[in-house]
Design an enzyme around this catalytic site. Structure first.
Site, PDB file in Angstrom:
ATOM      1  CG  HIS A 235       1.272   5.051  -1.380  1.00  0.00           C
ATOM      2  ND1 HIS A 235       2.371   5.016  -2.210  1.00  0.00           N
ATOM      3  CD2 HIS A 235       0.187   4.961  -2.184  1.00  0.00           C
ATOM      4  CE1 HIS A 235       1.956   4.928  -3.470  1.00  0.00           C
ATOM      5  NE2 HIS A 235       0.637   4.893  -3.482  1.00  0.00           N
ATOM      6  CB  CYS A 273       0.021   1.253  -4.225  1.00  0.00           C
ATOM      7  SG  CYS A 273       0.166   2.082  -5.817  1.00  0.00           S
ATOM      8  CG  HIS A 300      -3.594   3.471  -4.225  1.00  0.00           C
ATOM      9  ND1 HIS A 300      -2.563   4.354  -4.071  1.00  0.00           N
ATOM     10  CD2 HIS A 300      -4.625   3.968  -3.505  1.00  0.00           C
ATOM     11  CE1 HIS A 300      -2.952   5.340  -3.260  1.00  0.00           C
ATOM     12  NE2 HIS A 300      -4.190   5.118  -2.899  1.00  0.00           N
ATOM     13  CG  ASP A 347      -3.076   5.040  -7.941  1.00  0.00           C
ATOM     14  OD1 ASP A 347      -3.395   6.239  -7.985  1.00  0.00           O
ATOM     15  OD2 ASP A 347      -2.013   4.640  -7.450  1.00  0.00           O
ATOM     16  CG  HIS A 348      -1.734   7.089 -11.311  1.00  0.00           C
ATOM     17  ND1 HIS A 348      -0.393   6.849 -11.317  1.00  0.00           N
ATOM     18  CD2 HIS A 348      -1.958   7.809 -10.183  1.00  0.00           C
ATOM     19  CE1 HIS A 348       0.168   7.387 -10.243  1.00  0.00           C
ATOM     20  NE2 HIS A 348      -0.777   7.968  -9.535  1.00  0.00           N
ATOM     21  CE1 TYR A 364      -5.066  10.186  -8.206  1.00  0.00           C
ATOM     22  CE2 TYR A 364      -3.033  11.310  -8.790  1.00  0.00           C
ATOM     23  CZ  TYR A 364      -3.705  10.350  -8.074  1.00  0.00           C
ATOM     24  OH  TYR A 364      -3.013   9.534  -7.216  1.00  0.00           O
TER      25      TYR A 364
HETATM   26  C1  DNO Z   1       0.307   9.111  -6.392  1.00  0.00           C
HETATM   27  C2  DNO Z   1      -0.183   8.694  -5.066  1.00  0.00           C
HETATM   28  C3  DNO Z   1       0.791   9.051  -3.958  1.00  0.00           C
HETATM   29  C4  DNO Z   1       0.173   8.795  -2.592  1.00  0.00           C
HETATM   30  C5  DNO Z   1       1.077   9.126  -1.435  1.00  0.00           C
HETATM   31  C6  DNO Z   1       0.451   8.652  -0.148  1.00  0.00           C
HETATM   32  O1  DNO Z   1      -0.456   9.225  -7.299  1.00  0.00           O
HETATM   33  O2  DNO Z   1      -0.545   7.381  -5.027  1.00  0.00           O
HETATM   34  O3  DNO Z   1       1.112  10.401  -4.078  1.00  0.00           O
HETATM   35  O4  DNO Z   1      -0.971   9.565  -2.459  1.00  0.00           O
HETATM   36  O5  DNO Z   1       2.316   8.559  -1.573  1.00  0.00           O
HETATM   37  O6  DNO Z   1       1.022   9.313   0.921  1.00  0.00           O
END
Ligand code: DNO
Length: 389
Positions: A235, A273, A300, A347-348, A364
């Site tokens: 990530h 991401c 992501h 993501d988010h 989340y």
């Molecule tokens: C945040 C996430 C990160 C991710 C870590 C992976 O929302 O995208 O915390 O899970 O960095 O190790």
């Protein structure tokens, strides 16, 4: 071929249930055994137990996020060799259980950083926000990191001082606790002294050294991942630049290229991401995704909007600085070429509607993420149906 839609699930205590995630239209979840301390082995039975809960709810579990890498491994200190052996054992157990992708990061001490995880939008919903001046206030005055003022200009320090002085005790505490959320296992229980102690342990480690440690780790674990059919997906740094005097080494296109070149293997790849890479103006995301398409194992998808001062907020998934339509077009092309469905998660998400009455992990929420997912899959479906890829 369409993306494999998932949401992150924090485990049985997550206020967003598996049934919520199923109703959002997901086929799977990504999760981790958060109860196991960093550095310890994920046993076959603990993995099987989690898998059974997920499958009983009608969902699949193919992506781990995260199998965390200890700070000892990142620093090559203390028990790092033992931790690497345990990491390998966890990989063997996860591979045997049929998992496919392992997400991890190599950010020292802190994972993601935000100055306000409840930043209000004019319509009453909230989102995650990174304000550069508040970050400076934290670094200079709440943490009081020795030598920090030398890294900023005179004007920056005076602006931060002014901001700090205008904040009451509650505002200072709020900022401090928001910044601490990215510390694994923390909820504002860390003191400034404890954080400074952790930062100090990286004193002798610059970016080049940290990269060496990352590649050493990968040379150890990637052959194991390969043997058991797993793909490692790093990530990126969030935000994608050094923070609090710590080196960050997965922030740019060059960082990703270096990683893939250092340990060439189909099992060494990226969690692409868009939110993290996208918070940096010199990262051209569609170009990066095109270049690294064969090594992307997990997506992501989220969007950020930056301003000239270095602030950024988490925009709607189709809004923000990243051209999400171009990204999804590229994803479709990759999937066609590789003949697979890439796992993705929206993501988010903003906190909106009934999310606002619940306490979920920052970013989340159920409804906010569902909105993001629905928009993303709408774009994907339209491009797919009209063969625009
Ligand atoms: C945040 C996430 C990160 C991710 C870590 C992976 O929302 O995208 O915390 O899970 O960095 O190790």
């Amino acid at each position: 071929m369409l993306m494999h839609q998932t949401m992150r699930w924090y485990g049985p205590q997550d206020p967003v249930s598996l049934s919520d995630i199923l109703q959002a239209g997901c086929a799977g979840v990504v999760t981790a055994l958060h109860q196991i301390p960093v550095g310890e082995v994920w046993t076959a039975s603990a993995i099987a137990e989690r898998k059974a809960i997920i499958e009983a709810a009608g969902l699949s579990w193919t992506v781990v996020e995260s199998l965390p890498v200890s700070d000892d491994i990142k620093r090559q200190s203390g028990d790092y060799k033992l931790h690497i052996e345990k990491y390998k054992e966890s990989l063997q157990n996860l591979g045997a259980a049929g998992l496919q992708v392992i997400t991890y990061n190599f950010m020292p001490v802190l994972d993601w950083l935000r100055t306000n995880v409840y930043y209000p939008l004019p319509d009453g919903s909230t989102m995650l926000y990174f304000n550069r001046l508040d970050y400076l206030v934290f670094d200079l005055y709440l943490l009081g990191r020795p030598g920090a003022e030398k890294e900023y200009t005179f004007d920056q320090v005076s602006a931060a001082r002014e901001r700090y002085e205008s904040m009451d005790e509650a505002a200072r505490r709020f900022l401090f606790s928001n910044m601490m959320l990215g510390l694994p296992g923390s909820d504002a229980s860390f003191t400034a002294e404890q954080v400074l102690t952790e930062l100090k342990k990286y004193g002798a480690i610059d970016a080049a050294k940290l990269k060496e440690h990352l590649y050493y780790f990968l040379r150890e674990v990637v052959p194991v991942a390969e043997a058991v059919g797993l793909k490692m997906a790093i990530h990126p740094d969030d935000p994608p630049y050094p923070v609090l005097g710590l080196p960050r080494i997965m922030s740019t296109e060059q960082d990703a290229a270096d990683l893939l070149e250092a340990v060439p293997s189909a099992a060494n790849g990226l969690c692409f991401c868009t939110g993290s890479f996208g918070a940096r103006a010199d990262n051209n995301l569609p170009v990066m995704l095109h270049r690294f398409g064969d090594s992307v194992h997990f997506l992501h998808l989220r969007n950020t909007r930056r301003d000239a001062e270095g602030n950024f907020y988490e925009a709607d998934h189709l809004d923000g600085d990243t051209d999400m339509v171009a990204i999804i077009k590229e994803v479709l092309a990759i999937q066609k070429r590789r003949g697979l469905s890439l796992p993705m998660r929206p993501d988010h998400g903003h906190q909106m509607l009934d999310d606002l009455k619940k306490k979920t992990y920052p970013g989340y929420s159920a409804i906010g993420r569902l909105k993001g997912l629905a928009e993303l899959r709408g774009v994907e479906y339209a491009l797919y149906r009209t063969k625009q890829f």
